[in-house]
Design an enzyme around this catalytic site. Structure first.
Site, PDB file in Angstrom:
ATOM      1  N   ASP A   3      79.284 -40.831  33.351  1.00  0.00           N
ATOM      2  CA  ASP A   3      80.343 -40.216  32.261  1.00  0.00           C
ATOM      3  C   ASP A   3      81.417 -39.626  33.153  1.00  0.00           C
ATOM      4  OD1 ASP A   3      78.355 -41.380  30.631  1.00  0.00           O
ATOM      5  OD2 ASP A   3      78.175 -39.760  29.472  1.00  0.00           O
ATOM      6  N   HIS A  30      77.083 -37.963  35.872  1.00  0.00           N
ATOM      7  CA  HIS A  30      78.724 -37.699  35.587  1.00  0.00           C
ATOM      8  C   HIS A  30      79.437 -37.923  36.997  1.00  0.00           C
ATOM      9  CE1 HIS A  30      76.719 -35.742  32.476  1.00  0.00           C
ATOM     10  NE2 HIS A  30      78.045 -35.915  31.709  1.00  0.00           N
TER      11      HIS A  30
HETATM   12 ZN   LIG Z   1      81.130 -36.958  28.619  1.00  0.00          ZN
END
Ligand SMILES: [Zn+2]
Length: 239
Positions: free
Chosen positions: A47, A193
């Site tokens: 992400d 992430h």
């Molecule tokens: Zn996010």
């Protein structure tokens, strides 16, 4: 005093939001948090990118390890790093949407779809296809945002393995990999992430090393790697 109160109120709202709106319990039934529990397949998701140098390095590692992944991109970062989006797509990874600018207000507001539409257009401009997978920023999903997304044809994707790679500083990569390995089950969707929204440069050494050691460990446990679209048996893109 006022600042202290404001901070406390904010922390409370965030806690309640995380509980009610975020996977695994939240989201009012709109989230797909995992695939079938019957097959040892797992999907890695990244992400908040793309960013440099994190996404570049990650793409190199995924290529070496021959693992397809799913990137939930923030539209603002897509516009900053279009070449990385194109490269990831060409390499067979799925490009999915994570809103235009990653605000909690996206899901909370009962009005407006610009955060969805703008990110969709940013991605389409680069890869020529509109994404069909969406993960709401902060994992916060209200019933009205769920309705907006499904009406537009999105599958709303959550997770069932939440790593702490986003923390500053992150835990040691060995810990991130070990806890992800413990938590993965057949059909799991793992959250990592590869960027941060308003950060031009993002290095994610713990994420990259954790992924690099987790992949062979899970293969050893009998898992194979698929994209979220394959795992959930839904289209990655819309016509
Ligand atoms: Zn996010």
């Amino acid at each position: 005093m006022q600042a202290v109160l404001k901070r406390a109120a904010r922390a409370t709202v965030d806690r309640v939001g995380d509980e009610l709106l975020r996977p695994p319990r939240g989201g009012f039934g709109y989230f797909k948090n995992h695939g079938p529990r019957t097959e040892r397949a797992v999907a890695l998701t990244f992400d908040d990118g793309p960013s440099r140098p994190a996404t570049e390095e990650l793409l190199a590692r995924l290529k070496e390890l021959a693992v397809p992944a799913t990137f939930f991109c923030v539209g603002l970062n897509v516009e900053k790093n279009p070449d990385l989006v194109a490269r990831a797509h060409e390499a067979g990874h799925v490009i999915a949407s994570h809103s235009m600018d990653h605000r909690r207000a996206c899901a909370l507001s009962p009005f407006g779809e610009a955060h969805i539409a703008d990110s969709e257009r940013a991605i389409e401009r680069i890869i020529g296809k509109r994404p069909a997978l969406y993960r709401p920023p902060w994992g916060w999903l209200t019933p009205w945002e769920g309705k907006r997304l499904t009406r537009r044809g999105y599958t709303v994707v959550g997770w069932d393995v939440f790593t702490l790679d986003w923390q500053t500083p992150p835990p040691p990569f060995t810990e991130i990999a070990a806890s992800a390995r413990r938590e993965v089950q057949p059909g799991s969707i793992v959250l990592f992430h590869d960027g941060r929204t308003f950060q031009d440069r993002w290095e994610a050494p713990a994420t990259i090393e954790a992924v690099t050691s987790l992949i062979p460990a899970l293969r050893n446990d009998g898992y194979r790697f698929v994209t979220v679209a394959e795992l959930l048996r839904v289209p990655a893109y819309r016509a």
